[in-house]
Design a protein around this motif. Sequence first.
Motif, mmCIF file in Angstrom:
data_model
loop_
_atom_site.group_PDB
_atom_site.id
_atom_site.type_symbol
_atom_site.label_atom_id
_atom_site.label_comp_id
_atom_site.label_asym_id
_atom_site.label_seq_id
_atom_site.Cartn_x
_atom_site.Cartn_y
_atom_site.Cartn_z
ATOM 1 N N SER A 186 0.850 -1.204 0.000
ATOM 2 C CA SER A 186 0.000 0.000 0.000
ATOM 3 C C SER A 186 0.881 1.248 0.000
ATOM 4 N N LYS A 187 1.955 1.199 0.797
ATOM 5 C CA LYS A 187 2.855 2.372 0.846
ATOM 6 C C LYS A 187 3.546 2.566 -0.506
ATOM 7 N N LYS A 188 3.961 1.447 -1.098
ATOM 8 C CA LYS A 188 4.685 1.560 -2.378
ATOM 9 C C LYS A 188 3.760 2.110 -3.470
ATOM 10 N N LEU A 189 2.503 1.648 -3.469
ATOM 11 C CA LEU A 189 1.581 2.137 -4.509
ATOM 12 C C LEU A 189 1.248 3.604 -4.269
ATOM 13 N N ALA A 190 1.032 3.973 -2.987
ATOM 14 C CA ALA A 190 0.630 5.359 -2.697
ATOM 15 C C ALA A 190 1.757 6.343 -2.995
ATOM 16 N N SER A 191 3.013 5.910 -2.836
ATOM 17 C CA SER A 191 4.092 6.890 -3.012
ATOM 18 C C SER A 191 4.574 6.993 -4.451
ATOM 19 N N GLY A 192 3.927 6.274 -5.358
ATOM 20 C CA GLY A 192 4.070 6.583 -6.784
ATOM 21 C C GLY A 192 5.326 6.088 -7.478
ATOM 22 N N ALA A 193 6.012 5.070 -6.918
ATOM 23 C CA ALA A 193 7.234 4.590 -7.592
ATOM 24 C C ALA A 193 6.874 3.814 -8.856
ATOM 25 N N ASP A 194 7.744 3.947 -9.873
ATOM 26 C CA ASP A 194 7.544 3.177 -11.108
ATOM 27 C C ASP A 194 8.153 1.783 -10.982
ATOM 28 N N ALA A 195 9.197 1.651 -10.175
ATOM 29 C CA ALA A 195 9.860 0.349 -10.006
ATOM 30 C C ALA A 195 10.143 0.146 -8.522
ATOM 31 N N ILE A 196 9.957 -1.093 -8.078
ATOM 32 C CA ILE A 196 10.054 -1.385 -6.640
ATOM 33 C C ILE A 196 10.934 -2.615 -6.447
ATOM 34 N N VAL A 197 11.932 -2.509 -5.560
ATOM 35 C CA VAL A 197 12.725 -3.688 -5.180
ATOM 36 C C VAL A 197 12.347 -4.052 -3.747
ATOM 37 N N LEU A 198 11.863 -5.274 -3.578
ATOM 38 C CA LEU A 198 11.431 -5.744 -2.252
ATOM 39 C C LEU A 198 12.524 -6.629 -1.673
ATOM 40 N N ASP A 199 12.909 -6.322 -0.451
ATOM 41 C CA ASP A 199 13.945 -7.103 0.236
ATOM 42 C C ASP A 199 13.199 -7.974 1.264
ATOM 43 N N VAL A 200 12.885 -9.189 0.861
ATOM 44 C CA VAL A 200 12.074 -10.061 1.722
ATOM 45 C C VAL A 200 13.017 -10.893 2.588
ATOM 46 N N LYS A 201 12.916 -10.674 3.881
ATOM 47 C CA LYS A 201 13.856 -11.312 4.812
ATOM 48 C C LYS A 201 13.348 -12.691 5.222
ATOM 49 N N MET A 202 14.287 -13.623 5.344
ATOM 50 C CA MET A 202 13.938 -14.986 5.732
ATOM 51 C C MET A 202 14.892 -15.465 6.828
ATOM 52 N N GLY A 203 14.333 -16.007 7.897
ATOM 53 C CA GLY A 203 15.203 -16.592 8.916
ATOM 54 C C GLY A 203 14.755 -16.251 10.318
ATOM 55 N N SER A 204 15.619 -16.522 11.280
ATOM 56 C CA SER A 204 15.222 -16.439 12.689
ATOM 57 C C SER A 204 14.912 -15.006 13.139
ATOM 58 N N GLY A 205 15.390 -14.009 12.388
ATOM 59 C CA GLY A 205 15.123 -12.622 12.790
ATOM 60 C C GLY A 205 14.082 -11.966 11.904
ATOM 61 N N ALA A 206 13.483 -12.760 11.010
ATOM 62 C CA ALA A 206 12.502 -12.206 10.068
ATOM 63 C C ALA A 206 11.110 -12.612 10.514
ATOM 64 N N PHE A 207 10.086 -11.986 9.908
ATOM 65 C CA PHE A 207 8.726 -12.422 10.208
ATOM 66 C C PHE A 207 8.415 -13.726 9.467
#
Length: 434
Positions: A186-207
């Motif tokens: 929702s934040k990415k769409l509202a702030s109008g970026a044309d390209a988005i890189v998502l850093d999806v965290k995986m592991g014991s410290g991630a959700f």
Amino acid sequence: MSIIDLIEKKRDGVELLTDEINWFITAYTANDIPDYQVAALLMAIYFRGMSRRETVDLTLAIAGSGDQLDLHDVAPFVVDKHSSGGVGDKTTLVVQPLVAACGIPVGKMSGRGLGSSGGTLDKMESINGWHFEMSLAQFKQQLAAIGLVLSGQTTELAPADGKLYALRDVTGTVASMPLIAASIMSKKLASGADAIVLDVKMGSGAFMHSLDEARQLAQIMVAIGKDAGRQTVALISDMNQPLGHAIGNALEVREAIDTLHGRGPHSFWEHCLDVAGQMIMLAGKTKTVAEGKALATAVRDQGLAWQKFRDMVIAQDGDVTQVDNPDTLPQARYVEPLLAPCAGTLAAMDATAVGWACVRLGGGRMAKGDQIDHAVGFILPAKIGDNFQAGDTLGTIHANDLDKLRQARADLLAALTWSNDPVPPLPHIYEVIT
Ligand code: URA
């Protein structure tokens, strides 16, 4: 419609209709539903999940709860990045100026701390005077003037996310795939970026603790981005140990500054390059990610990325003398070493426990509206696979209260697992989802 009906439906595992989701977000944004009822609905969503259709509806409703920026009158192509949340994750503070210094506008809406995970806005508020509140006109003006903006949810941009985010932080409802996907996208769409890189965290410290869960989160966010006409790529990156060495607000700002000067931890710099390389390539500045990384390295070496960071601090009313001289950032009264309790190889870390240890020191919030102690946290250079003798220094604890310091030491030691056998170091990136 009644919120009680929606809570009961979700509690009983029934899908919410598009109209119901839209009504809920509109009413909550208008302060027509109290937090305690929304907390109950969030908990029902946490346990029951949401279908893909519900997740998309929730994302679009939150994005539409305020204005949606069109930035094309000030920048032909804007890129953005977002992390799904982790411990010691100060990537934005380095990547955003790196990419902006390559001549690519970066307009970003970040968040505060969330559960055990720190928040970019809290980190930046370690700098006196720095603020993220701005009107849409100011957002655009700053993007046009210096090519980078670091904003947050405001009453104008994704206000529903600002409210839900603060409530999730203190109600044990953060680690929910649909809530994370909707919050981020929702934040990415509202702030109008044309390209988005998502850093999806995986592991014991991630959700997301497993690769499978991280992949599902990445896939749904990439699909939402693409459906909205935004080029979207997700990296699945390791969060089985804190990123870099610093955990805690001012300590992380300092590590980001060091990294922009070429003196940061190598593994953290490598991670920043992976994210920046993707953003630079998506913006069409280079043909490959490898070329993007080379360009990012060049602008760091020429001091241009550092200059961009300073420009952003000044534009958002921060005291630039503090970033020029990081010794003047908030400092804790007590700094004590954390010593290895035995000889052996560091085999595993409960990085979420490390994050909560920092929250309990005062570096995050236990209740809505809690004041943050920006000075506290840890410097933890010890990484999985490293060997130690008993009594070796694993890191330092920065605290303003001796009881909390003792508790943090116990929490940290309990979060570490030791082995007598060699343990291979962890990879940085597991997968790239396009
Ligand atoms: N970042 C966000 O903005 N929202 C989340 O739910 C998690 C990380």
